[in-house]
Design an enzyme around this catalytic site. Structure first.
Site, PDB file in Angstrom:
ATOM      1  N   HIS A 133       0.908  -1.782   0.080  1.00  0.00           N
ATOM      2  CA  HIS A 133       0.162  -0.073   0.718  1.00  0.00           C
ATOM      3  C   HIS A 133       0.676   0.886   0.075  1.00  0.00           C
ATOM      4  O   HIS A 133       0.278   2.270  -0.361  1.00  0.00           O
ATOM      5  CB  HIS A 133      -0.944   0.774   1.536  1.00  0.00           C
ATOM      6  CG  HIS A 133      -1.965  -0.501   1.406  1.00  0.00           C
ATOM      7  ND1 HIS A 133      -2.706  -1.278   0.439  1.00  0.00           N
ATOM      8  CD2 HIS A 133      -2.392  -2.131   2.191  1.00  0.00           C
ATOM      9  CE1 HIS A 133      -4.008  -2.178   0.563  1.00  0.00           C
ATOM     10  NE2 HIS A 133      -3.182  -2.710   1.669  1.00  0.00           N
ATOM     11  N   ASP A 170      -3.014 -10.730  -1.554  1.00  0.00           N
ATOM     12  CA  ASP A 170      -3.419 -10.307  -1.121  1.00  0.00           C
ATOM     13  C   ASP A 170      -5.100  -9.512  -1.231  1.00  0.00           C
ATOM     14  O   ASP A 170      -4.913  -9.318  -2.779  1.00  0.00           O
ATOM     15  CB  ASP A 170      -2.711  -8.714  -0.541  1.00  0.00           C
ATOM     16  CG  ASP A 170      -2.582  -8.402   1.136  1.00  0.00           C
ATOM     17  OD1 ASP A 170      -2.145  -8.624   2.205  1.00  0.00           O
ATOM     18  OD2 ASP A 170      -3.613  -7.740   1.073  1.00  0.00           O
ATOM     19  N   HIS A 172      -5.916  -7.477  -0.221  1.00  0.00           N
ATOM     20  CA  HIS A 172      -6.264  -5.766  -0.762  1.00  0.00           C
ATOM     21  C   HIS A 172      -5.771  -5.046  -2.171  1.00  0.00           C
ATOM     22  O   HIS A 172      -4.734  -5.943  -2.036  1.00  0.00           O
ATOM     23  CB  HIS A 172      -5.889  -5.041   0.770  1.00  0.00           C
ATOM     24  CG  HIS A 172      -6.018  -5.166   2.071  1.00  0.00           C
ATOM     25  ND1 HIS A 172      -5.794  -6.410   2.737  1.00  0.00           N
ATOM     26  CD2 HIS A 172      -7.383  -4.538   2.517  1.00  0.00           C
ATOM     27  CE1 HIS A 172      -6.568  -6.096   3.426  1.00  0.00           C
ATOM     28  NE2 HIS A 172      -8.120  -5.529   3.748  1.00  0.00           N
ATOM     29  N   ASP A 257      -5.075 -12.756   3.677  1.00  0.00           N
ATOM     30  CA  ASP A 257      -5.863 -12.345   4.633  1.00  0.00           C
ATOM     31  C   ASP A 257      -7.463 -12.434   3.500  1.00  0.00           C
ATOM     32  O   ASP A 257      -8.342 -12.214   3.694  1.00  0.00           O
ATOM     33  CB  ASP A 257      -5.734 -11.536   4.380  1.00  0.00           C
ATOM     34  CG  ASP A 257      -4.694 -10.334   3.436  1.00  0.00           C
ATOM     35  OD1 ASP A 257      -4.563 -10.664   2.722  1.00  0.00           O
ATOM     36  OD2 ASP A 257      -4.657  -8.838   3.964  1.00  0.00           O
TER      37      ASP A 257
HETATM   38 ZN   LIG Z   1      -4.205  -7.132   3.094  1.00  0.00          ZN
END
Ligand SMILES: [Zn+2]
Length: 354
Positions: A133, A170, A172, A257
């Site tokens: 991120h 991931d 995200h 995740d």
């Molecule tokens: Zn994540």
């Protein structure tokens, strides 16, 4: 040498150092217990003794500057010197975190060096803080420096490479990685991620800009999809775009995740499903870039899931046919409309004609 051991098997590297435990985030979900759980499981299961342990080095400021602005690097350093604190509403640091973050990015550089020297074929880097991120000038979502982006830039700059693939599973979207390479034709960024979800980016129409048009491939996932949908995204979208791109190196942002038991998100992937995804990646690396493959840890907050998934990743890389999935499959019902969705992604990326 050349990444094979005496029996002709591929050597698999592990990047880890106890310094990664010293990024103290308190009771935050991204805490040092994640690595403690993974490392003790690798030890107790006998997996660790089959691995080549690689000691990470810190990344230099010059190396970080391939991705991050000097002002941002300096701001993180001075915040550490002043005792740490919050870098963004999700991202906390302690006085030691700047140094640990240099080792997290540097751990990936150690991994790239080991693969390019032929000491190992593939590597799993169990580093923290995570990275995908982090943008050029901003910490976000538990990430300080964008480890995988620094590694891609480093591989391109130091080994005369022209094409690197970053695949990110991931849960995200790796907004920082996408942003770094959005206009860069040398890096193909592929991501599967829950959508809509944090950080809000990663829709199918984000496909790159100028010379990098077409080298960003987003496969957003509706909450509730699981193994079957992820594997189809990997086999039917990632594999053909990777073959077209012909990467010379593959880097993976590995977040555990998307697992059904990870309460941070709502996907339904199992450990066995994650292992099958790792198998697809391993086969692509073997086919396209003599096995050069590095996984770096991003998210994954359920400790049992994270420990079993890391062990399963190593088992696939070590050609161990026995994959242990202590949690099994999710029994929740899945939402539909996957066919229309995958077809749309294939049309956007010219895998099928529109
Ligand atoms: Zn994540």
């Amino acid at each position: 040498m050349y990444g094979f051991d005496i029996d002709g098997d591929m050597k698999v590297g592990l990047v880890y150092d106890p310094i990664y435990l010293e990024h103290d985030t308190g009771s935050h979900p991204e805490n040092s217990q994640r690595l403690v759980a993974m490392m003790s499981h690798l030890d107790e299961s006998g997996t660790k003794e089959k691995l080549t342990c690689l000691s990470p080095r810190p990344a230099s400021v010059e190396e970080l500057r391939m991705v991050h602005t000097p002002e941002y690097i300096y701001a993180v350093k001075s915040k550490a010197e002043k005792g740490g604190g919050w870098l963004d509403p999700d991202t906390i640091m302690c006085p030691k975190s700047y140094e640990v973050a240099l080792y997290a990015a540097g751990g990936l550089l150690t991994a790239v060096e080991a693969v390019m020297k032929g000491e190992v074929s593939s590597v799993v880097a169990l580093v923290r803080p995570p990275g995908h991120h982090a943008t050029s000038n901003r910490a976000m979502g538990f990430c300080i420096f964008n480890n995988v982006a620094v590694a891609a830039k480093f591989a391109l700059a130091n080994y005369n490479l022209e094409r690197v693939l970053i695949a990110d599973f991931d849960v995200h979207h790796g907004n920082g990685t996408q942003e770094t390479f959005y206009a860069d034709p040398k890096v193909l960024y592929f991501s599967t991620h829950q959508y809509p979800f944090y950080p809000g980016t990663g829709w199918i129409d984000e496909t790159g800009a100028s010379e990098g048009q077409g080298t960003t491939v987003n496969f957003p996932m509706t909450a509730g999809w699981g193994d079957e949908e992820y594997l189809r995204a990997f086999n039917e979208v990632l594999a053909p775009v990777a073959r077209r791109f012909q990467p010379q190196f593959i880097l993976i942002s590995a977040g555990f995740d998307p697992h059904w038991a990870d309460s941070i998100a709502m996907m339904q992937v199992s450990v066995a499903g994650l292992a099958q995804m790792v198998m697809v990646l391993k086969n692509l690396a073997a086919e396209l870039c003599p096995g050069r493959l590095i996984f770096t840890l991003e998210g994954g907050y359920n400790l049992q899931v994270a420990a079993s998934a890391v062990k399963a990743t190593f088992d696939v890389l070590l050609n161990n046919p026995e994959i242990v999935d202590p949690l099994g499959k999710s029994s929740r019902e899945k939402p539909g409309e996957f066919e229309e969705h995958i077809e749309k992604v294939k049309r956007i990326h010219h895998i099928i004609k529109s």
